[in-house]
Design a protein around this motif. Structure first.
Motif, mmCIF file in Angstrom:
data_model
loop_
_atom_site.group_PDB
_atom_site.id
_atom_site.type_symbol
_atom_site.label_atom_id
_atom_site.label_comp_id
_atom_site.label_asym_id
_atom_site.label_seq_id
_atom_site.Cartn_x
_atom_site.Cartn_y
_atom_site.Cartn_z
ATOM 1 N N CYS A 14 0.870 -1.182 0.000
ATOM 2 C CA CYS A 14 0.000 0.000 0.000
ATOM 3 C C CYS A 14 0.904 1.228 0.000
ATOM 4 O O CYS A 14 1.437 1.613 1.046
ATOM 5 C CB CYS A 14 -0.918 -0.006 1.211
ATOM 6 S SG CYS A 14 -2.134 1.321 1.213
ATOM 7 N N GLY A 15 1.115 1.808 -1.178
ATOM 8 C CA GLY A 15 2.078 2.898 -1.281
ATOM 9 C C GLY A 15 3.479 2.382 -1.051
ATOM 10 O O GLY A 15 3.903 1.408 -1.673
ATOM 11 N N ASP A 16 4.180 2.982 -0.136
ATOM 12 C CA ASP A 16 5.542 2.538 0.201
ATOM 13 C C ASP A 16 5.556 1.581 1.393
ATOM 14 O O ASP A 16 6.625 1.189 1.862
ATOM 15 C CB ASP A 16 6.434 3.745 0.517
ATOM 16 C CG ASP A 16 6.642 4.630 -0.701
ATOM 17 O OD1 ASP A 16 6.640 4.087 -1.823
ATOM 18 O OD2 ASP A 16 6.787 5.858 -0.533
ATOM 19 N N SER A 17 4.370 1.224 1.885
ATOM 20 C CA SER A 17 4.285 0.392 3.082
ATOM 21 C C SER A 17 3.747 -0.995 2.758
ATOM 22 O O SER A 17 3.156 -1.227 1.704
ATOM 23 C CB SER A 17 3.362 1.053 4.115
ATOM 24 O OG SER A 17 3.806 2.346 4.434
ATOM 25 N N HIS A 18 3.962 -1.926 3.697
ATOM 26 C CA HIS A 18 3.385 -3.259 3.629
ATOM 27 C C HIS A 18 2.421 -3.410 4.803
ATOM 28 O O HIS A 18 2.840 -3.276 5.952
ATOM 29 C CB HIS A 18 4.470 -4.336 3.699
ATOM 30 C CG HIS A 18 5.393 -4.325 2.523
ATOM 31 N ND1 HIS A 18 6.578 -3.624 2.526
ATOM 32 C CD2 HIS A 18 5.295 -4.906 1.305
ATOM 33 C CE1 HIS A 18 7.182 -3.799 1.370
ATOM 34 N NE2 HIS A 18 6.432 -4.558 0.612
ATOM 35 N N LEU A 19 1.156 -3.667 4.500
ATOM 36 C CA LEU A 19 0.163 -3.823 5.553
ATOM 37 C C LEU A 19 -0.024 -5.297 5.875
ATOM 38 O O LEU A 19 -0.278 -6.117 4.987
ATOM 39 C CB LEU A 19 -1.174 -3.216 5.115
ATOM 40 C CG LEU A 19 -1.184 -1.703 4.859
ATOM 41 C CD1 LEU A 19 -2.599 -1.237 4.554
ATOM 42 C CD2 LEU A 19 -0.626 -0.928 6.054
ATOM 43 N N CYS A 20 0.096 -5.638 7.147
ATOM 44 C CA CYS A 20 -0.060 -7.034 7.577
ATOM 45 C C CYS A 20 -1.430 -7.231 8.200
ATOM 46 O O CYS A 20 -1.561 -7.783 9.296
ATOM 47 C CB CYS A 20 1.059 -7.435 8.532
ATOM 48 S SG CYS A 20 1.252 -6.361 9.957
ATOM 49 N N LEU A 21 -2.467 -6.764 7.489
ATOM 50 C CA LEU A 21 -3.848 -6.909 7.936
ATOM 51 C C LEU A 21 -4.712 -7.331 6.744
ATOM 52 O O LEU A 21 -4.443 -6.934 5.603
ATOM 53 C CB LEU A 21 -4.371 -5.579 8.491
ATOM 54 C CG LEU A 21 -3.727 -5.051 9.770
ATOM 55 C CD1 LEU A 21 -4.197 -3.622 10.034
ATOM 56 C CD2 LEU A 21 -4.079 -5.944 10.954
ATOM 57 N N PRO A 22 -5.762 -8.127 6.976
ATOM 58 C CA PRO A 22 -6.640 -8.565 5.875
ATOM 59 C C PRO A 22 -7.643 -7.477 5.490
ATOM 60 O O PRO A 22 -8.839 -7.577 5.738
ATOM 61 C CB PRO A 22 -7.336 -9.793 6.468
ATOM 62 C CG PRO A 22 -7.397 -9.517 7.934
ATOM 63 C CD PRO A 22 -6.135 -8.762 8.258
ATOM 64 N N VAL A 23 -7.143 -6.409 4.886
ATOM 65 C CA VAL A 23 -7.992 -5.283 4.476
ATOM 66 C C VAL A 23 -8.824 -5.714 3.264
ATOM 67 O O VAL A 23 -8.250 -6.111 2.244
ATOM 68 C CB VAL A 23 -7.138 -4.052 4.130
ATOM 69 C CG1 VAL A 23 -8.032 -2.881 3.717
ATOM 70 C CG2 VAL A 23 -6.247 -3.683 5.304
ATOM 71 N N PRO A 24 -10.157 -5.656 3.343
ATOM 72 C CA PRO A 24 -11.003 -6.163 2.243
ATOM 73 C C PRO A 24 -10.653 -5.586 0.879
ATOM 74 O O PRO A 24 -10.555 -6.330 -0.109
ATOM 75 C CB PRO A 24 -12.417 -5.757 2.678
ATOM 76 C CG PRO A 24 -12.345 -5.652 4.161
ATOM 77 C CD PRO A 24 -10.964 -5.152 4.465
ATOM 78 N N GLU A 25 -10.479 -4.267 0.797
ATOM 79 C CA GLU A 25 -10.192 -3.638 -0.497
ATOM 80 C C GLU A 25 -8.881 -4.129 -1.089
ATOM 81 O O GLU A 25 -8.779 -4.433 -2.287
ATOM 82 C CB GLU A 25 -10.153 -2.117 -0.339
ATOM 83 C CG GLU A 25 -9.932 -1.380 -1.651
ATOM 84 C CD GLU A 25 -9.951 0.126 -1.482
ATOM 85 O OE1 GLU A 25 -9.842 0.830 -2.501
ATOM 86 O OE2 GLU A 25 -10.078 0.596 -0.328
ATOM 87 N N LEU A 26 -7.848 -4.252 -0.249
ATOM 88 C CA LEU A 26 -6.547 -4.709 -0.729
ATOM 89 C C LEU A 26 -6.604 -6.176 -1.137
ATOM 90 O O LEU A 26 -5.967 -6.584 -2.110
ATOM 91 C CB LEU A 26 -5.481 -4.489 0.343
ATOM 92 C CG LEU A 26 -5.215 -3.032 0.732
ATOM 93 C CD1 LEU A 26 -4.150 -2.955 1.814
ATOM 94 C CD2 LEU A 26 -4.799 -2.218 -0.480
ATOM 95 N N LEU A 27 -7.353 -6.970 -0.388
ATOM 96 C CA LEU A 27 -7.472 -8.391 -0.706
ATOM 97 C C LEU A 27 -8.169 -8.602 -2.052
ATOM 98 O O LEU A 27 -7.674 -9.331 -2.920
ATOM 99 C CB LEU A 27 -8.227 -9.110 0.408
ATOM 100 C CG LEU A 27 -8.353 -10.625 0.233
ATOM 101 C CD1 LEU A 27 -8.112 -11.329 1.560
ATOM 102 C CD2 LEU A 27 -9.734 -11.010 -0.284
#
Length: 256
Positions: free
Chosen positions: A155-168
């Motif tokens: 997500c941008g320059d970051s890595h999200l370690c959460l099951p975000v519905p939109e990203l999934l």
């Protein structure tokens, strides 16, 4: 209304699991890029070097996903999933001829390969027609996704370690082959409004099997489709969730 299904000659959903016996080397030094190298430098190059070159030059997402190396009883396994029949054919041919496998400095002996879901949970093989028939017969309004490999989302320059519905959903949709994208009549931006995370059993981990160390998660997530969602929405979501078995979710699914 779904579009008419147009079948490509080289199209096949395949999840091939390769079981290996470890012969020599430090098993903890096997990384995702070793498995990526096995696919490109040995399997595809030995079958047809044009396939590997075309994949490198393609501007579309790669039509395959790779697992890491995992232990199972007294052996190890890796999974090569693809929706391009040229890739699955190359994998079949390679392991028919090669029984000693190198992953970095580690040496393995091939024990068997598997595409039968009744033999191993991560294996399967089906035509596009059977895939969509499975969607039609599926009357569930909730889905479990098992995040067996360490999962995170860019997500941008970051890595999200959460099951975000939109990203999934975007992660799965981005990798959909054209044949399935033609069946998705509703945008992921709209679809994400019709699902919610109903339950989960997750643990935080650091993904150290690739090129670096990335905060990630493993476990299971349970997704519920809203009860008032119409049939077109349900059908599109079912295509995405069923395809996730082959495509994987999150970053680095093509590098182990």
């Amino acid at each position: 209304m779904a579009n008419e299904l147009v079948i490509q000659d080289n199209f096949m959903f395949t999840s091939q699991v390769i079981f290996l016996k470890h012969l020599d080397g430090d098993i903890f030094k096997v990384k995702g890029y070793h498995i990526h190298g096995l696919l490109f430098r040995y399997i595809l190059a030995s079958h047809n070097s044009d396939i590997a070159q075309n994949l490198h030059q393609a501007e579309t997402p790669n039509p395959y996903s790779l697992s890491y190396l995992y232990k199972y009883d007294d052996m190890y396994w890796i999974r090569i999933a693809s929706w391009d029949k040229n890739i699955s054919d190359a994998v079949f041919q390679f392991f028919l001829k090669n029984h000693i496998i190198r992953l970095g400095d580690n040496i393995f002996e091939l024990l068997k390969t598997c595409c039968d879901k009744h033999e191993f949970v991560w294996a399967d093989r089906m035509t596009p027609e059977l895939f969509l028939e499975k969607i039609i017969l599926d009357d569930k309004d909730e889905f479990w996704i098992q995040h067996f490999s360490a999962t995170s989302f860019k997500c941008g320059d970051s890595h999200l370690c959460l099951p975000v519905p939109e990203l999934l959903l975007n992660s799965i949709f981005r990798r959909l082959p054209t044949i399935l994208k033609q069946q998705i009549t509703i945008s992921p931006k709209e679809l994400v409004k019709t699902i919610h995370l109903k339950a989960h059993k997750l643990q935080s981990v650091y993904n150290r099997k690739g090129y670096g160390s990335i905060a990630s998660f493993t476990g299971k997530t349970r997704w519920q489709i809203n009860k008032n969602a119409d049939q077109d929405i349900k059908r599109c979501l079912k295509i995405l969730f069923h395809f996730s078995f082959f495509s994987g979710v999150g970053i680095k699914t093509t590098q182990g």
